[in-house]
Design an enzyme around this catalytic site. Structure first.
Site, mmCIF file in Angstrom:
data_model
loop_
_atom_site.group_PDB
_atom_site.id
_atom_site.type_symbol
_atom_site.label_atom_id
_atom_site.label_comp_id
_atom_site.label_asym_id
_atom_site.label_seq_id
_atom_site.Cartn_x
_atom_site.Cartn_y
_atom_site.Cartn_z
ATOM 1 N N ASP A 62 21.446 6.648 -14.267
ATOM 2 C CA ASP A 62 20.750 5.381 -14.074
ATOM 3 C C ASP A 62 21.505 4.360 -14.930
ATOM 4 O OD1 ASP A 62 19.139 3.179 -13.961
ATOM 5 O OD2 ASP A 62 17.268 4.269 -14.317
ATOM 6 N N TYR A 180 19.989 -12.663 -9.373
ATOM 7 C CA TYR A 180 21.272 -12.101 -8.910
ATOM 8 C C TYR A 180 22.437 -12.985 -9.337
ATOM 9 C CZ TYR A 180 24.654 -9.798 -5.836
ATOM 10 O OH TYR A 180 25.748 -9.110 -5.347
ATOM 11 N N LYS A 184 25.402 -11.955 -12.010
ATOM 12 C CA LYS A 184 26.806 -11.836 -11.598
ATOM 13 C C LYS A 184 27.713 -12.791 -12.376
ATOM 14 C CE LYS A 184 26.369 -8.450 -8.726
ATOM 15 N NZ LYS A 184 27.041 -7.169 -8.942
HETATM 16 N N1 LIG Z 1 27.537 -6.009 -0.110
HETATM 17 C C1 LIG Z 1 27.923 -7.213 -0.524
HETATM 18 O O1 LIG Z 1 28.046 -8.144 0.268
HETATM 19 C C2 LIG Z 1 28.233 -7.461 -1.975
HETATM 20 C C3 LIG Z 1 28.850 -8.665 -2.302
HETATM 21 C C4 LIG Z 1 29.160 -8.934 -3.625
HETATM 22 C C5 LIG Z 1 28.845 -8.015 -4.598
HETATM 23 N N2 LIG Z 1 28.236 -6.856 -4.257
HETATM 24 C C6 LIG Z 1 27.919 -5.931 -5.330
HETATM 25 O O2 LIG Z 1 28.500 -4.687 -5.077
HETATM 26 C C7 LIG Z 1 27.762 -3.669 -5.749
HETATM 27 C C8 LIG Z 1 27.457 -2.566 -4.745
HETATM 28 O O3 LIG Z 1 26.591 -3.073 -3.743
HETATM 29 P P1 LIG Z 1 26.627 -2.543 -2.239
HETATM 30 O O4 LIG Z 1 26.716 -3.702 -1.349
HETATM 31 O O5 LIG Z 1 27.604 -1.461 -2.122
HETATM 32 O O6 LIG Z 1 25.137 -1.986 -2.099
HETATM 33 P P2 LIG Z 1 24.628 -0.520 -1.775
HETATM 34 O O7 LIG Z 1 23.176 -0.588 -1.777
HETATM 35 O O8 LIG Z 1 25.300 -0.002 -0.558
HETATM 36 O O9 LIG Z 1 25.150 0.350 -3.019
HETATM 37 C C9 LIG Z 1 24.628 0.169 -4.307
HETATM 38 C C10 LIG Z 1 24.688 1.502 -5.017
HETATM 39 O O10 LIG Z 1 24.275 1.295 -6.370
HETATM 40 C C11 LIG Z 1 23.335 2.283 -6.694
HETATM 41 N N3 LIG Z 1 22.435 1.823 -7.749
HETATM 42 C C12 LIG Z 1 21.472 0.887 -7.677
HETATM 43 N N4 LIG Z 1 20.802 0.817 -8.831
HETATM 44 C C13 LIG Z 1 21.368 1.724 -9.655
HETATM 45 C C14 LIG Z 1 21.112 2.131 -10.977
HETATM 46 N N5 LIG Z 1 20.106 1.622 -11.696
HETATM 47 N N6 LIG Z 1 21.892 3.087 -11.500
HETATM 48 C C15 LIG Z 1 22.886 3.651 -10.799
HETATM 49 N N7 LIG Z 1 23.167 3.333 -9.521
HETATM 50 C C16 LIG Z 1 22.407 2.373 -8.965
HETATM 51 C C17 LIG Z 1 22.592 2.559 -5.402
HETATM 52 O O11 LIG Z 1 21.882 3.771 -5.420
HETATM 53 C C18 LIG Z 1 23.736 2.523 -4.404
HETATM 54 O O12 LIG Z 1 24.347 3.775 -4.258
HETATM 55 C C19 LIG Z 1 26.526 -4.350 -6.307
HETATM 56 O O13 LIG Z 1 26.740 -4.677 -7.654
HETATM 57 C C20 LIG Z 1 26.460 -5.627 -5.498
HETATM 58 O O14 LIG Z 1 25.786 -6.652 -6.178
HETATM 59 C C21 LIG Z 1 27.918 -6.546 -2.970
#
Ligand SMILES: NC(=O)c1ccc[n+]([C@@H]2O[C@H](COP(=O)([O-])OP(=O)(O)OC[C@H]3O[C@@H](n4cnc5c(N)ncnc54)[C@H](O)[C@@H]3O)[C@@H](O)[C@H]2O)c1
Length: 276
Positions: A62, A180, A184
């Site tokens: 976590d 958020y 970030k």
């Molecule tokens: N998808 C987008 O458009 C996008 C854009 C910019 C930034 N991001 C960032 O990329 C990162 C990944 O997001 P994503 O789009 O792959 O989403 P996602 O939901 O597909 O993956 C997120 C992962 O993080 C894990 N997670 C969440 N809370 C957690 C915790 N407390 N401890 C450990 N693991 C945890 C989840 O279980 C999941 O496997 C995030 O930080 C998100 O803010 C995503």
């Protein structure tokens, strides 16, 4: 095989950008520790890598829990003997976010659409605990993973690379809700701070600031009414969301020696969002 012989730890490796990065790194020769709070997802990623001939193992972590992060680093050392690369992809878009729970995300997103008509209510409705929950996962989680992994990296005295996952929301207030965007932009500052602190030790620290990428986190965007969807894509010159592999490729570059003169930088794979 740009990461041959390297050991990479990927937080949030259970889904989305973290999973794609873990898979790409393994395909490039790295031994990968997949860390996630959702065990099923994390184990699945590790199994996918092993099934395709790579080296990976899962550890529950976590992101907000310091001892989990230390256990994650210890797992990497015990399993593979070192930590060369850390990618912090664990993250949430809002309080209560659960990766893969589409119904819950749709419910949250539908409520947020009201703020288009009355934007000030986004401030007035904000619950401090919800704000703190997002900051905890996105910001504290990045800090704790770095603290846990940097200690053995320093001890090994072999340099290394840390890649944080920020967002276009690090620089643009419209790219997400209040907690958020605050989390970030703080991740981006933390990245620059760590870059300066760790440069003398040969550890590079860079961020990726993705635009909208097709993962669970952005799947609700498809629910926008037609006119909003058109407006949404009009802000992205390339006219589409990115795919997770496009972020994994960016992470691979920053993790590899090809980025040997990059530190304290943020790269924006965003389809041209930041050209305005
Ligand atoms: N998808 C987008 O458009 C996008 C854009 C910019 C930034 N991001 C960032 O990329 C990162 C990944 O997001 P994503 O789009 O792959 O989403 P996602 O939901 O597909 O993956 C997120 C992962 O993080 C894990 N997670 C969440 N809370 C957690 C915790 N407390 N401890 C450990 N693991 C945890 C989840 O279980 C999941 O496997 C995030 O930080 C998100 O803010 C995503």
């Amino acid at each position: 095989m740009r990461l041959e012989g390297k050991v990479a730890v990927v937080t949030g490796g259970g889904n989305g950008l973290g999973r794609a990065t873990a898979q790409r790194f393994a395909a490039e020769g790295a031994s990968v520790v997949v860390a996630d709070v959702i065990d099923d997802l994390g184990e699945e990623t590790a199994q996918m890598i092993v099934d395709s001939g790579g080296q990976a193992s899962f550890v529950h972590c976590d992101a907000v829990n310091a001892s989990d992060n230390h256990r994650m680093a210890a797992h990497a050392l015990e399993s593979y003997g070192a930590i060369d690369v850390l990618v912090t992809a664990a993250g949430v878009s809002h309080a209560g976010y659960k990766s893969g729970d589409h119904e819950a995300s749709v419910k949250w997103f539908t409520k947020r659409m009201d703020y288009v008509e009355r934007p000030a209510d986004e401030l007035l409705d904000l619950d401090l605990d919800d704000f703190r929950q997002v900051m905890a996962v996105n910001l504290d989680g990045t800090l704790l993973a770095a603290q846990a992994c940097v200690a053995p990296m320093l001890e090994a005295n072999n340099g290394g690379s840390i890649v944080t996952i920020a967002s276009i929301a690090a620089k643009h207030p419209d790219a997400g809700p209040i907690p958020y965007v605050c989390s970030k932009s703080a991740v981006w500052m933390l990245t620059k701070k760590l870059a300066r602190l760790l440069a003398p030790s040969g550890i590079r620290v860079n961020a990726i600031g993705p635009g909208y990428i097709d993962t669970h986190m952005t799947s609700m965007i498809d629910l926008f009414p037609e006119d909003r969807l058109t407006e949404f894509f009009a802000n992205i010159p390339m006219g589409r969301k990115g795919i997770p592999d496009e972020i994994a490729n960016t992470a691979l570059f920053l993790a590899s020696d090809e980025a040997s003169y990059f530190t304290g930088e943020i790269l924006h794979p965003d389809g041209g969002y930041f050209t305005e």
